[in-house]
Design a protein around this motif. Structure first.
Motif, PDB file in Angstrom:
ATOM      1  N   GLY A  64       0.802  -1.218   0.000  1.00 21.58           N
ATOM      2  CA  GLY A  64       0.000   0.000   0.000  1.00 21.58           C
ATOM      3  C   GLY A  64       0.831   1.262   0.000  1.00 21.58           C
ATOM      4  O   GLY A  64       0.425   2.283   0.557  1.00 21.58           O
ATOM      5  N   GLY A  65       2.021   1.214  -0.600  1.00 21.13           N
ATOM      6  CA  GLY A  65       2.837   2.410  -0.730  1.00 21.13           C
ATOM      7  C   GLY A  65       3.730   2.720   0.437  1.00 21.13           C
ATOM      8  O   GLY A  65       4.417   3.752   0.451  1.00 21.13           O
ATOM      9  N   SER A  66       3.769   1.855   1.448  1.00 26.49           N
ATOM     10  CA  SER A  66       4.644   2.094   2.591  1.00 26.49           C
ATOM     11  C   SER A  66       5.175   0.778   3.138  1.00 26.49           C
ATOM     12  O   SER A  66       4.652  -0.298   2.848  1.00 26.49           O
ATOM     13  CB  SER A  66       3.913   2.862   3.696  1.00 26.49           C
ATOM     14  OG  SER A  66       2.914   2.055   4.297  1.00 26.49           O
ATOM     15  N   ALA A  67       6.233   0.880   3.915  1.00 26.07           N
ATOM     16  CA  ALA A  67       6.808  -0.266   4.611  1.00 26.07           C
ATOM     17  C   ALA A  67       7.094   0.144   6.039  1.00 26.07           C
ATOM     18  O   ALA A  67       7.284   1.332   6.340  1.00 26.07           O
ATOM     19  CB  ALA A  67       8.097  -0.726   3.924  1.00 26.07           C
ATOM     20  N   ASN A  68       7.136  -0.809   6.936  1.00 32.84           N
ATOM     21  CA  ASN A  68       7.526  -0.558   8.318  1.00 32.84           C
ATOM     22  C   ASN A  68       8.992  -0.908   8.501  1.00 32.84           C
ATOM     23  O   ASN A  68       9.451  -1.951   8.020  1.00 32.84           O
ATOM     24  CB  ASN A  68       6.661  -1.369   9.283  1.00 32.84           C
ATOM     25  CG  ASN A  68       5.231  -0.875   9.342  1.00 32.84           C
ATOM     26  OD1 ASN A  68       4.958   0.269   9.001  1.00 32.84           O
ATOM     27  ND2 ASN A  68       4.320  -1.729   9.761  1.00 32.84           N
ATOM     28  N   VAL A  69       9.724  -0.047   9.190  1.00 32.56           N
ATOM     29  CA  VAL A  69      11.142  -0.259   9.421  1.00 32.56           C
ATOM     30  C   VAL A  69      11.468   0.028  10.880  1.00 32.56           C
ATOM     31  O   VAL A  69      10.743   0.755  11.570  1.00 32.56           O
ATOM     32  CB  VAL A  69      12.020   0.636   8.507  1.00 32.56           C
ATOM     33  CG1 VAL A  69      11.779   0.296   7.040  1.00 32.56           C
ATOM     34  CG2 VAL A  69      11.762   2.114   8.767  1.00 32.56           C
ATOM     35  N   PHE A  70      12.570  -0.557  11.327  1.00 37.05           N
ATOM     36  CA  PHE A  70      13.036  -0.349  12.700  1.00 37.05           C
ATOM     37  C   PHE A  70      14.327   0.454  12.621  1.00 37.05           C
ATOM     38  O   PHE A  70      15.308   0.014  12.011  1.00 37.05           O
ATOM     39  CB  PHE A  70      13.279  -1.690  13.383  1.00 37.05           C
ATOM     40  CG  PHE A  70      13.308  -1.612  14.883  1.00 37.05           C
ATOM     41  CD1 PHE A  70      12.148  -1.401  15.603  1.00 37.05           C
ATOM     42  CD2 PHE A  70      14.505  -1.749  15.580  1.00 37.05           C
ATOM     43  CE1 PHE A  70      12.155  -1.339  16.985  1.00 37.05           C
ATOM     44  CE2 PHE A  70      14.533  -1.692  16.959  1.00 37.05           C
ATOM     45  CZ  PHE A  70      13.354  -1.484  17.670  1.00 37.05           C
ATOM     46  N   VAL A  71      14.335   1.640  13.222  1.00 31.25           N
ATOM     47  CA  VAL A  71      15.502   2.515  13.178  1.00 31.25           C
ATOM     48  C   VAL A  71      15.584   3.304  14.470  1.00 31.25           C
ATOM     49  O   VAL A  71      14.563   3.722  15.019  1.00 31.25           O
ATOM     50  CB  VAL A  71      15.435   3.459  11.951  1.00 31.25           C
ATOM     51  CG1 VAL A  71      14.221   4.351  11.996  1.00 31.25           C
ATOM     52  CG2 VAL A  71      16.712   4.280  11.814  1.00 31.25           C
ATOM     53  N   CYS A  72      16.790   3.456  14.983  1.00 30.97           N
ATOM     54  CA  CYS A  72      16.993   4.200  16.239  1.00 30.97           C
ATOM     55  C   CYS A  72      16.105   3.658  17.350  1.00 30.97           C
ATOM     56  O   CYS A  72      15.495   4.410  18.119  1.00 30.97           O
ATOM     57  CB  CYS A  72      16.754   5.688  16.038  1.00 30.97           C
ATOM     58  SG  CYS A  72      17.886   6.451  14.851  1.00 30.97           S
ATOM     59  N   SER A  73      16.013   2.337  17.410  1.00 29.21           N
ATOM     60  CA  SER A  73      15.288   1.631  18.481  1.00 29.21           C
ATOM     61  C   SER A  73      13.792   1.905  18.489  1.00 29.21           C
ATOM     62  O   SER A  73      13.137   1.789  19.520  1.00 29.21           O
ATOM     63  CB  SER A  73      15.892   1.965  19.849  1.00 29.21           C
ATOM     64  OG  SER A  73      17.255   1.604  19.897  1.00 29.21           O
ATOM     65  N   ARG A  74      13.228   2.271  17.337  1.00 28.84           N
ATOM     66  CA  ARG A  74      11.771   2.442  17.270  1.00 28.84           C
ATOM     67  C   ARG A  74      11.264   2.043  15.895  1.00 28.84           C
ATOM     68  O   ARG A  74      11.989   2.075  14.902  1.00 28.84           O
ATOM     69  CB  ARG A  74      11.353   3.873  17.609  1.00 28.84           C
ATOM     70  CG  ARG A  74      11.793   4.919  16.593  1.00 28.84           C
ATOM     71  CD  ARG A  74      11.559   6.322  17.127  1.00 28.84           C
ATOM     72  NE  ARG A  74      11.934   7.342  16.161  1.00 28.84           N
ATOM     73  CZ  ARG A  74      11.075   8.040  15.438  1.00 28.84           C
ATOM     74  NH1 ARG A  74       9.764   7.827  15.571  1.00 28.84           N
ATOM     75  NH2 ARG A  74      11.487   8.968  14.584  1.00 28.84           N
ATOM     76  N   MET A  75      10.000   1.665  15.851  1.00 30.14           N
ATOM     77  CA  MET A  75       9.353   1.273  14.614  1.00 30.14           C
ATOM     78  C   MET A  75       8.679   2.484  13.986  1.00 30.14           C
ATOM     79  O   MET A  75       7.935   3.216  14.651  1.00 30.14           O
ATOM     80  CB  MET A  75       8.321   0.179  14.868  1.00 30.14           C
ATOM     81  CG  MET A  75       7.783  -0.459  13.615  1.00 30.14           C
ATOM     82  SD  MET A  75       8.967  -1.577  12.849  1.00 30.14           S
ATOM     83  CE  MET A  75       8.922  -2.932  14.042  1.00 30.14           C
ATOM     84  N   VAL A  76       8.959   2.726  12.702  1.00 27.34           N
ATOM     85  CA  VAL A  76       8.328   3.802  11.960  1.00 27.34           C
ATOM     86  C   VAL A  76       7.940   3.259  10.595  1.00 27.34           C
ATOM     87  O   VAL A  76       8.241   2.114  10.257  1.00 27.34           O
ATOM     88  CB  VAL A  76       9.272   5.016  11.800  1.00 27.34           C
ATOM     89  CG1 VAL A  76       9.593   5.640  13.144  1.00 27.34           C
ATOM     90  CG2 VAL A  76      10.551   4.607  11.064  1.00 27.34           C
ATOM     91  N   SER A  77       7.292   4.072   9.804  1.00 22.81           N
ATOM     92  CA  SER A  77       6.973   3.719   8.419  1.00 22.81           C
ATOM     93  C   SER A  77       7.771   4.601   7.471  1.00 22.81           C
ATOM     94  O   SER A  77       8.227   5.688   7.844  1.00 22.81           O
ATOM     95  CB  SER A  77       5.478   3.876   8.144  1.00 22.81           C
ATOM     96  OG  SER A  77       4.722   2.956   8.913  1.00 22.81           O
ATOM     97  N   ILE A  78       7.956   4.126   6.239  1.00 19.28           N
ATOM     98  CA  ILE A  78       8.597   4.915   5.202  1.00 19.28           C
ATOM     99  C   ILE A  78       7.760   4.842   3.936  1.00 19.28           C
ATOM    100  O   ILE A  78       7.030   3.876   3.713  1.00 19.28           O
ATOM    101  CB  ILE A  78      10.036   4.431   4.896  1.00 19.28           C
ATOM    102  CG1 ILE A  78      10.041   2.956   4.462  1.00 19.28           C
ATOM    103  CG2 ILE A  78      10.952   4.679   6.081  1.00 19.28           C
ATOM    104  CD1 ILE A  78      11.398   2.468   3.968  1.00 19.28           C
ATOM    105  N   ASN A  79       7.873   5.889   3.096  1.00 19.63           N
ATOM    106  CA  ASN A  79       7.225   5.839   1.791  1.00 19.63           C
ATOM    107  C   ASN A  79       8.223   5.343   0.751  1.00 19.63           C
ATOM    108  O   ASN A  79       9.357   4.984   1.086  1.00 19.63           O
ATOM    109  CB  ASN A  79       6.630   7.205   1.413  1.00 19.63           C
ATOM    110  CG  ASN A  79       7.686   8.286   1.252  1.00 19.63           C
ATOM    111  OD1 ASN A  79       8.883   8.014   1.123  1.00 19.63           O
ATOM    112  ND2 ASN A  79       7.244   9.537   1.263  1.00 19.63           N
TER     113      ASN A  79
END
Length: 340
Positions: A64-79
């Protein structure tokens, strides 16, 4: 709780991408593809060019145009440009299960509860309904939280094409969206309900029902999988072949391994020979692999809808890569394998 059906809490935010990737299928037709380089997760396009630099500790497939990633000890999304966004909890417009303490409710993309956390466990929405557990029994709700099928089953699964499997004290049953039992006496076979065919087993033999619960293809196989592109892989003895929706053998039982058809190709292996065949059973190109996902893709809500031009593959030594429909390896093989 009789049966834990999903992960909850923070893990729920990445559950659907993990489920989609369980068989290694690229999650979008044209979306970036997850790779690892020097221990970091990044993304390539379908030509093999790095489009999002490897800088993440973990990354999911794009859906759906985004992915979830783990960076700097937290989960975020990216486009698709790699821009960091707030964590996206859902795929498309669907709600997603999220736990609060020992209970589970459903949240929207921002993580806001739309359906309160009043259930003991829950599955993702599929075909407009979600299975939920109340007092150790399972029923179904719609996206407004209304109970459409009361919790009377020992376990329940996903609706596909208007029907679903559930379990009673008498065994597996096939139900419609009113909760009425269509048929009983069969076990849920491997794969999912697809293209009007329901994979089932009885004893040690497998076959398919139609959507009305009648036998569409006799239970005479030793294993099988779902239909895709009009064909299904079925096993007799130690060999795999392909049948159509009427049960006619279209490609003989000659393979040690056989995957799903998509983009008019399917991954197969016979002895030392492996690669992708067309619907006549002839090799279009050869590629050394132990298993390959095939050219399947998913829509914004995680359901298989279209063909892709890229397939994952795994070699016998554990290396992995991506190949396109022309037989060109666009990434790998490499021992750095995304953790899905």
């Amino acid at each position: 709780m009789k049966k834990a059906m999903i992960l909850t809490g923070v893990a729920a935010s990445i559950l659907l991408p993990i489920l989609v990737c369980a068989q290694g299928r690229p999650s979008e037709k044209n979306g970036p593809l997850v790779v690892i380089k020097n221990g970091k997760y990044g993304y390539i396009n379908h030509q093999g060019k790095m489009v999002i630099k490897p800088r993440f500790e973990w990354g999911s497939d794009f859906i759906g145009g985004s992915a979830n990633v783990f960076v700097c000890s937290r989960m975020v999304s990216i486009n698709e440009l790699g821009r960091i966004l707030p964590l996206r909890w859902t795929i498309g417009n669907e709600l997603s299960p999220r736990s609060v303490g020992n209970n589970v409710g459903f949240v929207d993309a921002s993580g806001t509860f739309i359906i309160p956390a009043i259930y003991e466990e829950a599955l993702e929405f599929a075909d407009g309904l979600a299975a939920v557990e109340v007092h150790e029994l399972w029923g179904f709700i719609d996206a407004s939280g209304h109970e459409l099928i009361p919790p009377i089953f020992e376990s329940a699964y996903y609706f596909r094409e208007g029907i679903a499997f559930a379990k009673t004290n008498e065994g597996d049953v096939l139900i419609d969206k009113t909760g009425a039992v269509i048929v009983k006496g069969y076990q849920h076979g491997p794969g999912i309900i697809a293209e009007g065919r329901v994979p089932v087993s009885r004893g040690d033999k497998y076959g398919y029902l139609n959507l009305h619960g009648n036998i569409a293809i006799p239970l005479e196989y030793d294993s099988l999988y779902s239909f895709s592109s009009g064909l299904a892989t079925v096993k007799k003895g130690e060999k795999w072949g392909y049948i159509d929706r009427d049960g006619y053998v279209r490609i003989p039982f000659i393979f040690d391994y056989a995957g799903d058809f998509a983009s008019a190709l399917a991954p197969v292996r016979s002895g030392d020979e492996s690669g992708f065949i067309d619907k006549s059973g002839k090799f279009v190109f050869h590629l050394a692999f132990d298993v390959a996902s095939g050219f399947l893709t998913y829509d914004d809500e995680g359901a298989f809808v279209a063909d892709s031009d890229v397939s994952r593959f795994w070699a016998s030594d554990g290396e992995t890569g991506y190949v396109n429909t022309s037989g060109k390896v666009i990434w790998g093989p490499t021992k750095e394998v995304p953790d899905h």
